[in-house]
Motif scaffolding. Structure first.
Motif, short mmCIF file in Angstrom:
data_model
loop_
_atom_site.label_atom_id
_atom_site.label_comp_id
_atom_site.label_asym_id
_atom_site.label_seq_id
_atom_site.Cartn_x
_atom_site.Cartn_y
_atom_site.Cartn_z
N GLY A 319 64.80 31.15 24.08
CA GLY A 319 63.36 30.96 23.90
C GLY A 319 62.81 29.95 24.88
O GLY A 319 61.76 30.17 25.50
N GLU A 320 63.53 28.84 25.06
CA GLU A 320 63.03 27.78 25.95
C GLU A 320 62.94 28.27 27.39
O GLU A 320 61.96 28.03 28.09
CB GLU A 320 63.94 26.55 25.88
CG GLU A 320 63.75 25.78 24.57
CD GLU A 320 64.82 24.71 24.34
OE1 GLU A 320 64.71 24.00 23.33
OE2 GLU A 320 65.79 24.61 25.15
N ARG A 321 63.98 29.00 27.82
CA ARG A 321 63.98 29.49 29.21
C ARG A 321 62.88 30.52 29.43
O ARG A 321 62.19 30.53 30.46
CB ARG A 321 65.36 30.08 29.54
CG ARG A 321 65.54 30.30 31.03
CD ARG A 321 66.96 30.71 31.38
NE ARG A 321 67.09 30.86 32.81
CZ ARG A 321 67.59 29.93 33.63
NH1 ARG A 321 68.02 28.79 33.15
NH2 ARG A 321 67.66 30.16 34.93
N LEU A 322 62.72 31.40 28.41
CA LEU A 322 61.68 32.43 28.50
C LEU A 322 60.30 31.79 28.55
O LEU A 322 59.45 32.17 29.38
CB LEU A 322 61.83 33.34 27.27
CG LEU A 322 61.23 34.73 27.29
CD1 LEU A 322 61.58 35.49 28.56
CD2 LEU A 322 61.71 35.50 26.06
N VAL A 323 60.06 30.82 27.69
CA VAL A 323 58.75 30.16 27.66
C VAL A 323 58.47 29.47 28.99
O VAL A 323 57.38 29.58 29.54
CB VAL A 323 58.68 29.13 26.52
CG1 VAL A 323 57.44 28.24 26.67
CG2 VAL A 323 58.62 29.84 25.19
N ALA A 324 59.49 28.80 29.53
CA ALA A 324 59.28 28.10 30.81
C ALA A 324 58.90 29.11 31.88
O ALA A 324 57.95 28.90 32.65
CB ALA A 324 60.54 27.34 31.19
N GLY A 325 59.63 30.24 31.92
CA GLY A 325 59.35 31.26 32.94
C GLY A 325 57.98 31.89 32.73
O GLY A 325 57.17 31.99 33.67
N LEU A 326 57.70 32.29 31.51
CA LEU A 326 56.42 32.97 31.24
C LEU A 326 55.24 32.02 31.48
O LEU A 326 54.21 32.41 32.04
CB LEU A 326 56.39 33.49 29.79
CG LEU A 326 57.42 34.58 29.45
CD1 LEU A 326 57.40 34.90 27.95
CD2 LEU A 326 57.22 35.85 30.28
N THR A 327 55.43 30.77 31.10
CA THR A 327 54.34 29.79 31.28
C THR A 327 54.03 29.59 32.77
O THR A 327 52.88 29.39 33.15
CB THR A 327 54.71 28.45 30.60
OG1 THR A 327 55.03 28.73 29.24
CG2 THR A 327 53.57 27.46 30.65
N SER A 328 55.09 29.70 33.59
CA SER A 328 54.86 29.51 35.03
C SER A 328 53.98 30.64 35.61
O SER A 328 53.42 30.50 36.68
CB SER A 328 56.19 29.43 35.78
OG SER A 328 56.76 30.73 35.86
N LEU A 329 53.88 31.75 34.86
CA LEU A 329 53.04 32.86 35.35
C LEU A 329 51.58 32.74 34.89
O LEU A 329 50.72 33.46 35.39
CB LEU A 329 53.59 34.20 34.84
CG LEU A 329 54.99 34.65 35.28
CD1 LEU A 329 55.33 35.98 34.64
CD2 LEU A 329 55.06 34.76 36.80
N VAL A 330 51.33 31.86 33.91
CA VAL A 330 49.97 31.76 33.37
C VAL A 330 49.02 31.29 34.47
O VAL A 330 49.26 30.25 35.09
CB VAL A 330 49.93 30.80 32.16
CG1 VAL A 330 48.49 30.52 31.72
CG2 VAL A 330 50.74 31.36 30.99
N ASP A 331 47.99 32.08 34.73
CA ASP A 331 47.07 31.73 35.81
C ASP A 331 45.62 31.66 35.32
O ASP A 331 44.71 31.42 36.10
CB ASP A 331 47.18 32.75 36.96
CG ASP A 331 46.88 34.17 36.49
OD1 ASP A 331 46.50 34.34 35.31
OD2 ASP A 331 47.02 35.11 37.28
N VAL A 394 61.05 37.82 33.55
CA VAL A 394 59.85 37.07 33.95
C VAL A 394 59.36 37.54 35.33
O VAL A 394 58.18 37.83 35.53
CB VAL A 394 60.17 35.55 33.98
CG1 VAL A 394 59.00 34.76 34.55
CG2 VAL A 394 60.53 35.07 32.58
N GLU A 395 60.32 37.66 36.26
CA GLU A 395 59.96 38.08 37.62
C GLU A 395 59.30 39.46 37.61
O GLU A 395 58.28 39.69 38.25
CB GLU A 395 61.25 38.09 38.45
CG GLU A 395 61.07 38.34 39.91
CD GLU A 395 62.44 38.55 40.58
OE1 GLU A 395 63.40 37.81 40.24
OE2 GLU A 395 62.54 39.49 41.40
#
Ligand code: PLP
Length: 406
Positions: A319-331, A394-395
């Motif tokens: 969950g933590e890794r997914l959130v970090a990745g997904l959050t980096s896409l928030v624009d 995420v990518e």
């Protein structure tokens, strides 16, 4: 020409299907040899991953010992006893017994019936009303269809069971319903984190508030944990994650990771004491396959793997890794926000981003996710997923949005 197989939750006129032939861990392959990361654990269920030899061995050994024998009246079998003892000891409610069914929908219907029965046996037969939430998904039998808060899934099926829908996360609404009709309410049904209806964790205090209102008005509280249980939120149960003790818990999916269909209900003290009060009383509810030995052997094996592989802990890091990745896409333009809990997460897309096209573009790039209209992409990967495949999810989401956005 559509095939003979009339697919669930699909267009009956369609003839466009992908044949999945094989799976391994968090990955599945289609008949053309394409590899996909299974970012939704099939349909929110395959926690231990695909193709596990321990699961296959346990299922095969049980088939060889006893393929099936019913459990009505006086009959039982070892896997059903072992699994129910295990579930009772893990249960987030004290003194629970375990009713077994074959699916989440049957579990929900069983909980609705058991709640009504408990009131009836207590001399309160007018308590038949269901209270459940907007966006809730509780399965497709008539009880589950009645209880669910997704209007499209209720349409066209005629008269359903009496039910009041409460606004999402609005305790005041529940309080008003209870003030007006509290004496009629049999069961309050809630997914700890709403899954299929959009991956929506509860507001702080919401589940505690439901507990208090049920206590005040004599209604039974049931958590529908068909998605949330068995490690998905980093604990065995969502009830545990949020520290609230319900009267009933429905489960399915993760209990066997889907290797064999199985569902059930944890039945807490308030209900079981009513059922047990009269030694002459017979519970006239149950399924041909309640306590099916092969399904129960799969359940025992899946719980062993969740424990021995440390998958509850892994759910937290996934969950933590997914959130970090997904959050980096928030624009703020195309991807607005990330929400969820444990290894159950989602992104909210802007209204102009076509959510089904994003899902399809992800699939073309080797990731199977779930689009929840109007604007959500959900992730619920097998808990065994590796970091590389998580990062790929995420990518690929980022690339897919780039490719299909207007
Ligand atoms: N309840 C919840 C919370 C679910 O998510 C589901 C299925 O997704 C069900 C019930 C119904 O389960 P099944 O499809 O096994 O009947």
């Amino acid at each position: 020409m559509p095939p003979a197989f009339l697919h669930p939750f699909a267009s009956p006129a369609s003839d466009d299907y992908t044949t999945i032939v094989r799976g391994e861990g968090a990955v599945v392959f289609d008949a053309d040899g394409n590899r996909y990361v299974d970012a939704l654990a099939s349909l929110w269920y395959c926690g231990v991953g695909h193709g596990r030899q321990e699961m296959i061995a346990a299922i095969t050994a049980q088939l060889e010992a006893l393929e099936a024998f019913h459990t009505f009246e006086r009959y039982t079998n070892e896997p059903a006893e072992t699994l129910t003892n295990e579930l009772a000891s893990l249960a987030p409610l004290p003194g629970a017994r375990v009713f077994l069914a074959d699916s989440g929908s049957e579990a929900v219907d069983s909980a609705i019936k058991l709640a009504r029965l408990a009131h009836f046996l207590g001399g309160d037969e007018d308590r038949t009303l269901i209270v459940s939430r907007q966006h809730a998904y509780h399965g497709v039998t008539l009880g589950g269809t009645s209880a669910q808060g997704l209007p499209a899934n209720r349409e066209g099926f005629g008269e359903l069971l009496p039910r009041v829908e409460v606004e999402h996360d609005d305790l005041d609404h529940v309080e008003r319903v209870m003030a007006e009709r509290g004496g009629e309410v049999s069961i309050v049904l809630a997914e700890p984190v709403i899954g299929a209806g959009g991956v929506r964790p509860p507001e702080p205090g919401y589940l505690e508030g439901l507990r208090a209102l049920c206590d005040e008005h004599g209604a039974l509280l049931c958590f529908d944990e068909v998605i949330c249980a068995f490690g998905r939120l980093g604990r065995w149960w969502g009830a545990e994650r949020y520290g609230v003790v319900p009267d009933l818990v429905t489960f399915a999916k993760g209990v066997t990771s889907g290797y064999i269909p199985l569902g059930g209900v944890l039945v807490g003290r308030k209900v079981r004491e009513r059922l047990e009060a009269d030694p002459g009383y017979v519970l006239r509810h149950g399924h041909t396959y309640s306590g099916h030995p092969v399904a129960c052997a799969a359940g025992v094996a899946a719980i062993d793997i969740l424990r021995s592989d440390g998958l509850l802990e892994r759910a937290v890091t996934v969950g933590e890794r997914l959130v970090a990745g997904l959050t980096s896409l928030v624009d703020g333009e195309r991807i607005l926000s990330v929400r969820g809990e444990g290894a159950l997460r989602a992104v909210e897309l802007a209204a102009h981003v076509p959510v089904a096209a994003v899902r399809d573009a992800m699939r073309e790039r080797g990731v199977i996710s779930r689009a929840i209209p109007p604007s959500t992409i959900a992730f619920c990967p097998p808990l065994v997923i590796g970091d590389d495949d998580l990062d790929l999810c995420v990518e690929v989401l980022g690339d897919a949005i780039e490719a299909v956005s207007p």
